[in-house]
Design a protein around this motif. Structure first.
Motif, PDB file in Angstrom:
ATOM      1  N   VAL A 231      37.979  21.516  54.462  1.00  0.00           N
ATOM      2  CA  VAL A 231      37.323  21.963  53.141  1.00  0.00           C
ATOM      3  C   VAL A 231      36.559  20.459  52.730  1.00  0.00           C
ATOM      4  CG1 VAL A 231      37.334  22.644  50.804  1.00  0.00           C
ATOM      5  CG2 VAL A 231      38.944  23.395  52.496  1.00  0.00           C
ATOM      6  N   TRP A 232      35.206  20.749  52.519  1.00  0.00           N
ATOM      7  CA  TRP A 232      34.247  19.713  51.944  1.00  0.00           C
ATOM      8  C   TRP A 232      33.429  20.203  51.006  1.00  0.00           C
ATOM      9  CZ3 TRP A 232      33.305  22.400  56.458  1.00  0.00           C
ATOM     10  CH2 TRP A 232      32.096  22.396  57.027  1.00  0.00           C
ATOM     11  N   VAL A 233      32.892  19.455  50.179  1.00  0.00           N
ATOM     12  CA  VAL A 233      31.837  19.608  49.112  1.00  0.00           C
ATOM     13  C   VAL A 233      30.579  19.037  49.440  1.00  0.00           C
ATOM     14  CG1 VAL A 233      33.171  20.177  47.160  1.00  0.00           C
ATOM     15  CG2 VAL A 233      32.526  17.954  47.500  1.00  0.00           C
ATOM     16  N   GLY A 234      29.353  19.631  49.169  1.00  0.00           N
ATOM     17  CA  GLY A 234      28.069  19.160  49.309  1.00  0.00           C
ATOM     18  C   GLY A 234      27.369  19.500  48.206  1.00  0.00           C
ATOM     19  N   ASP A 235      25.931  18.833  48.212  1.00  0.00           N
ATOM     20  CA  ASP A 235      25.195  19.184  47.278  1.00  0.00           C
ATOM     21  C   ASP A 235      24.326  20.517  47.547  1.00  0.00           C
ATOM     22  OD1 ASP A 235      25.792  17.423  45.297  1.00  0.00           O
ATOM     23  OD2 ASP A 235      24.408  15.944  46.706  1.00  0.00           O
ATOM     24  N   LEU A 242      32.037  27.720  58.124  1.00  0.00           N
ATOM     25  CA  LEU A 242      32.342  28.943  58.503  1.00  0.00           C
ATOM     26  C   LEU A 242      31.986  29.904  57.460  1.00  0.00           C
ATOM     27  CD1 LEU A 242      35.897  28.726  60.168  1.00  0.00           C
ATOM     28  CD2 LEU A 242      33.875  29.589  61.145  1.00  0.00           C
ATOM     29  N   ALA A 243      32.338  29.163  56.259  1.00  0.00           N
ATOM     30  CA  ALA A 243      31.798  30.110  54.876  1.00  0.00           C
ATOM     31  C   ALA A 243      31.656  28.957  53.909  1.00  0.00           C
ATOM     32  CB  ALA A 243      33.004  30.727  54.471  1.00  0.00           C
ATOM     33  N   HIS A 254      32.564  24.027  51.127  1.00  0.00           N
ATOM     34  CA  HIS A 254      32.462  24.671  52.520  1.00  0.00           C
ATOM     35  C   HIS A 254      33.753  24.494  53.252  1.00  0.00           C
ATOM     36  CE1 HIS A 254      28.741  22.479  51.574  1.00  0.00           C
ATOM     37  NE2 HIS A 254      28.007  23.833  52.284  1.00  0.00           N
ATOM     38  N   VAL A 255      34.257  25.678  54.184  1.00  0.00           N
ATOM     39  CA  VAL A 255      35.319  25.563  55.107  1.00  0.00           C
ATOM     40  C   VAL A 255      34.859  25.540  56.465  1.00  0.00           C
ATOM     41  CG1 VAL A 255      36.880  26.534  53.220  1.00  0.00           C
ATOM     42  CG2 VAL A 255      35.662  28.047  54.604  1.00  0.00           C
ATOM     43  N   GLY A 256      35.560  25.011  57.239  1.00  0.00           N
ATOM     44  CA  GLY A 256      35.402  25.172  58.498  1.00  0.00           C
ATOM     45  C   GLY A 256      35.616  23.489  59.180  1.00  0.00           C
ATOM     46  N   SER A 257      34.868  23.159  60.162  1.00  0.00           N
ATOM     47  CA  SER A 257      35.048  21.759  60.780  1.00  0.00           C
ATOM     48  C   SER A 257      34.035  20.822  59.792  1.00  0.00           C
ATOM     49  CB  SER A 257      34.775  21.680  62.265  1.00  0.00           C
ATOM     50  OG  SER A 257      35.443  22.380  62.654  1.00  0.00           O
ATOM     51  N   ILE A 265      38.055  17.643  50.535  1.00  0.00           N
ATOM     52  CA  ILE A 265      38.744  17.655  49.525  1.00  0.00           C
ATOM     53  C   ILE A 265      40.001  18.636  49.413  1.00  0.00           C
ATOM     54  CG2 ILE A 265      36.848  17.560  47.640  1.00  0.00           C
ATOM     55  CD1 ILE A 265      36.655  20.552  47.462  1.00  0.00           C
ATOM     56  N   ALA A 266      40.704  18.585  48.465  1.00  0.00           N
ATOM     57  CA  ALA A 266      42.095  19.476  48.859  1.00  0.00           C
ATOM     58  C   ALA A 266      41.763  20.935  48.815  1.00  0.00           C
ATOM     59  CB  ALA A 266      42.891  19.228  47.826  1.00  0.00           C
ATOM     60  N   PRO A 267      42.424  21.891  49.859  1.00  0.00           N
ATOM     61  CA  PRO A 267      41.928  23.149  50.010  1.00  0.00           C
ATOM     62  C   PRO A 267      42.747  23.996  48.733  1.00  0.00           C
ATOM     63  CG  PRO A 267      43.520  22.560  51.589  1.00  0.00           C
ATOM     64  CD  PRO A 267      43.257  21.242  50.976  1.00  0.00           C
ATOM     65  N   ASP A 268      42.247  25.294  48.511  1.00  0.00           N
ATOM     66  CA  ASP A 268      42.912  26.174  47.541  1.00  0.00           C
ATOM     67  C   ASP A 268      43.309  27.503  48.431  1.00  0.00           C
ATOM     68  OD1 ASP A 268      40.653  27.439  47.575  1.00  0.00           O
ATOM     69  OD2 ASP A 268      40.030  27.009  45.417  1.00  0.00           O
ATOM     70  N   VAL A 269      43.801  28.297  47.725  1.00  0.00           N
ATOM     71  CA  VAL A 269      43.943  29.637  48.632  1.00  0.00           C
ATOM     72  C   VAL A 269      42.995  30.248  49.263  1.00  0.00           C
ATOM     73  CG1 VAL A 269      45.136  31.916  48.263  1.00  0.00           C
ATOM     74  CG2 VAL A 269      46.354  30.044  47.252  1.00  0.00           C
ATOM     75  N   GLU A 270      41.863  30.140  48.461  1.00  0.00           N
ATOM     76  CA  GLU A 270      40.363  31.099  48.893  1.00  0.00           C
ATOM     77  C   GLU A 270      40.141  30.296  49.938  1.00  0.00           C
ATOM     78  OE1 GLU A 270      38.134  32.358  45.800  1.00  0.00           O
ATOM     79  OE2 GLU A 270      36.492  32.783  47.083  1.00  0.00           O
ATOM     80  N   ASP A 271      40.026  29.161  50.009  1.00  0.00           N
ATOM     81  CA  ASP A 271      39.733  28.322  51.207  1.00  0.00           C
ATOM     82  C   ASP A 271      40.487  28.530  52.534  1.00  0.00           C
ATOM     83  OD1 ASP A 271      37.841  26.876  49.699  1.00  0.00           O
ATOM     84  OD2 ASP A 271      39.316  25.436  49.189  1.00  0.00           O
ATOM     85  N   ALA A 272      41.685  28.887  52.260  1.00  0.00           N
ATOM     86  CA  ALA A 272      42.409  28.758  53.474  1.00  0.00           C
ATOM     87  C   ALA A 272      42.321  30.313  53.798  1.00  0.00           C
ATOM     88  CB  ALA A 272      43.923  28.941  53.130  1.00  0.00           C
ATOM     89  N   TYR A 273      42.056  31.166  52.947  1.00  0.00           N
ATOM     90  CA  TYR A 273      41.789  32.669  53.307  1.00  0.00           C
ATOM     91  C   TYR A 273      40.536  32.760  54.029  1.00  0.00           C
ATOM     92  CZ  TYR A 273      40.641  37.496  52.961  1.00  0.00           C
ATOM     93  OH  TYR A 273      40.084  38.820  53.133  1.00  0.00           O
ATOM     94  N   LEU A 274      39.374  32.282  53.280  1.00  0.00           N
ATOM     95  CA  LEU A 274      38.131  32.232  54.143  1.00  0.00           C
ATOM     96  C   LEU A 274      38.315  31.860  55.471  1.00  0.00           C
ATOM     97  CD1 LEU A 274      35.808  31.357  51.094  1.00  0.00           C
ATOM     98  CD2 LEU A 274      36.150  33.586  52.238  1.00  0.00           C
ATOM     99  N   LEU A 275      38.584  30.551  55.633  1.00  0.00           N
ATOM    100  CA  LEU A 275      38.880  29.947  56.842  1.00  0.00           C
ATOM    101  C   LEU A 275      39.710  30.821  57.823  1.00  0.00           C
ATOM    102  CD1 LEU A 275      38.532  27.104  58.413  1.00  0.00           C
ATOM    103  CD2 LEU A 275      40.824  26.613  57.842  1.00  0.00           C
ATOM    104  N   LEU A 276      40.664  31.376  57.587  1.00  0.00           N
ATOM    105  CA  LEU A 276      41.492  32.109  58.614  1.00  0.00           C
ATOM    106  C   LEU A 276      40.735  33.574  58.886  1.00  0.00           C
ATOM    107  CD1 LEU A 276      44.323  32.567  59.524  1.00  0.00           C
ATOM    108  CD2 LEU A 276      44.921  33.802  57.570  1.00  0.00           C
ATOM    109  N   VAL A 277      40.030  34.021  57.819  1.00  0.00           N
ATOM    110  CA  VAL A 277      39.435  35.225  58.128  1.00  0.00           C
ATOM    111  C   VAL A 277      37.927  35.196  58.745  1.00  0.00           C
ATOM    112  CG1 VAL A 277      38.309  37.417  57.233  1.00  0.00           C
ATOM    113  CG2 VAL A 277      40.555  36.469  56.484  1.00  0.00           C
ATOM    114  N   ASN A 278      37.525  34.033  58.493  1.00  0.00           N
ATOM    115  CA  ASN A 278      36.051  33.856  59.265  1.00  0.00           C
ATOM    116  C   ASN A 278      36.448  33.369  60.741  1.00  0.00           C
ATOM    117  OD1 ASN A 278      33.801  34.231  57.393  1.00  0.00           O
ATOM    118  ND2 ASN A 278      35.099  33.301  55.999  1.00  0.00           N
TER     119      ASN A 278
END
Lengths: 285, 292
Positions: A231-235, A242-243, A254-257, A265-278
């Motif tokens: 998970v990373w952040v950008g402007d 992926l999402a 953002h989630v993905g590579s 940054i540290a992920p949360d549940v939504e990040d993990a969910y988006l990563l898994l489903v996408n």
């Protein structure tokens, strides 16, 4: 820990559509969040657990009883509370009347004890003051809480809630989560939801369904841990992700590579969910 | 996933509590309340301003059947359909659909009790105003116009129809998941009854086909305008006792049909057996009503 729910190779079909595809699952007391996209099979799974629907194949053991056996099924129903996704209310009932009606169906035959229990659960969900109000006059959020009130009758050992926080305002949602945490101390609580914040706030464990399959089943920290470093952040939105989603600060999460040099940054549940489903859908494509 | 395995004593207690709750819903239903008010209005009018064209007589049974029996179809239907709004939730309770349906049928006794009470009221009102003394039925056993068994059977047509109407509503709701099925059932029942009762009137009523038709109806009246002068002085041919047995058997068949919906296993088998017996009783009593 006592295993209260055990599903083995459960299959559910609606015509040619497969709602549950050989789902196997074991749950213990505590709060389990059920996540997944629309049509993933969450409601079908809850209906099977609530003994409302018999699976096409597979075995379902609830509270140590066999859900395919008629006598056992009735015993299970005596010990479970269920709030379906679309809860309709019989016409003409007050809030008290509806919960009392459900209490009768749940075999509370002693009128005095029944009414005391109805008052208790109404107070528990904060509806004591509208007990004599017709259900048709209650707001959507109040009706959701009324649905929960009937499910809490008799402090069931297993509580199944299908999208319980839909229609609740933030304050009600906070109160609701506190209540779920409390109930989850002594019962097996399964909550289907689209609100990943609910999972983060109340769940010990998460099951993610996608296309009728359980693609993740484990503790919440383990689930979130899968997204560590992803998970990373950008402007600005990043096409390689992926999402992505915009945050309150105006930056993009953002989630993905992560691309080289990005701010991880540290992920949360939504990040993990988006990563898994996408990621799962990416594989399917 | 719907048959009952609760202990019999507990099931009876649940059924009792549920039936009381459904009876309250029935008694408070606006359609039922309006029907009772209309009957009260009819009683008031019959006592205070008797119909001179009809020999000062007002057939209370017919009025009760029209208002409490026909309205019962709507009330029974609505109680069942609106309860099923919670259909996603109800199967998760230990009390199954068969018990819920039985409770609805017990609640169908509310219009029966109302009919009996209102008939008693009409009878008392007639004691106070003797010139309208046909209550609650045109023909009087005390003057020899009709025997007591036929008189009682004729009077019983009203409470039995009150139950039958409400029970029909429950059955239609259980089996016909079509919007407006309750209203359609009322209209069809009314039209078929009107046609059949019309055929059973006057000289035509002597014909075998007319007797076969009118006795097939769940409700029929027995006072007969023999001379076509608008005065009901004789009993129609056939057996009123046979017909009331037939009407009660039809009510039993309605209960059977309602409970059978969704029932499985031994419950289904036992109710199918009950239905077969009731069908036999209905067939025999129908022939008794026609030829008795």
């Amino acid at each position: 820990m006592i295993r209260t729910v055990h599903l083995s190779e459960v299959v559910q079909h609606y015509g040619s559509a497969c709602a549950l595809d050989a789902v196997s699952l074991s749950l213990t007391p505590g709060v389990t969040g059920l996540l997944g996209p629309n049509g993933a099979g969450k409601t079908s799974l809850l209906r099977v657990l609530a003994t409302v629907q018999e699976p096409v194949s597979g075995t379902v053991s609830l509270l140590g009883l066999d859900a395919s056996d008629e006598r056992d099924r009735t015993s299970i129903r005596r010990r479970l509370g269920y709030v379906p996704q679309e809860l309709g209310f019989p016409r003409g009932f007050t809030a008290f009347g509806f919960v009392e009606y459900m209490a009768v169906l749940k075999e509370w035959v002693d009128a005095e004890r029944r009414r005391a229990e109805v008052r208790r659960v109404l107070a528990l969900v904060g509806l004591g003051s509208v007990a004599t109000t017709k259900v048709t006059k209650l707001s959507g959020g109040m009706r959701r809480r009324l649905g929960l009130a009937q499910a809490l009758l008799g402090s069931p050992e297993m509580l199944l809630l299908d999208e319980p926080t839909t229609g609740l305002d933030p304050e009600q949602r906070a109160a609701f989560r506190a209540l779920l945490l409390d109930v989850g101390r002594n019962a097996t609580l399964v909550v289907s939801t689209h609100q990943t914040e609910d999972v983060a706030a109340v769940c010990d464990r998460v099951v993610v369904l996608d296309d009728g399959k359980a693609v993740f089943d484990g503790p919440v920290p383990e689930f979130v841990g899968h997204a560590t470093g992803r998970v990373w952040v950008g402007d600005a939105p990043d096409g390689s992700a992926l999402a992505h989603r915009r945050t309150a600060s105006g930056r993009y999460r953002h989630v993905g590579s992560p691309p080289a040099g990005s701010e991880v940054i540290a992920p949360d549940v939504e990040d993990a969910y988006l990563l898994l489903v996408n990621a799962a859908q990416e594989v399917t494509r | 996933m719907s048959t009952s395995v609760a202990e019999p004593a507990q099931r009876r207690q649940v059924l009792g509590a549920l039936a009381r709750l459904q009876a309250r819903r029935y008694a408070r239903h606006p359609v039922f309340v309006v029907a009772v008010l209309l009957v009260l209005l009819g009683i008031f009018q019959a006592v205070t301003a008797p119909d001179a064209d009809n020999g000062g007589e007002w057939d209370a049974t017919l009025s009760f059947v029209i208002w409490l029996g026909l309205s019962g179809v709507i009330v029974g239907y609505r109680l069942t359909v609106t309860e099923d709004k919670a259909i996603d939730l109800l199967p998760s309770a230990p009390t199954n659909q068969a018990v819920r349906t039985q409770a609805l049928f017990i609640a169908c006794l509310v219009p029966v009790l109302a009919t009996v009470a209102l008939m008693a009221l009409y009878g008392l009102a007639n004691l106070a105003v003797p010139e309208t003394s046909a209550a609650p039925f045109h023909l009087r056993p005390d003057t020899g116009e009709i025997g007591w068994p036929d008189y009682l059977a004729s009077v019983l047509e009203a409470p039995v129809s009150a139950f039958g109407g409400a029970a029909l509503g429950v059955v239609v709701a259980r089996w016909a998941r079509v919007t407006g099925a309750g209203v359609l059932a009322v209209i069809l029942l009314f039209l078929v009854e009107v046609i059949a009762l019309g055929a059973g009137e006057g000289a035509v009523g002597d014909a075998l086909w007319a007797r076969l038709l009118v006795n097939l109806m769940p409700y029929r009246y027995w006072a007969f305008q023999g001379a076509g002068d608008g005065v009901y002085t004789t009993m129609a041919p056939g057996s009123a006792v046979g017909h009331i047995v037939y009407a009660i058997a039809l009510c039993g068949l309605a209960v059977t049909a309602g409970i059978l919906k969704g029932a499985t296993g031994t419950l289904r088998t036992s109710w199918i057996r009950t239905g077969a017996i009731l069908f036999g009783i209905a067939a025999v009593s129908y022939l008794w009503a026609v030829f008795g």
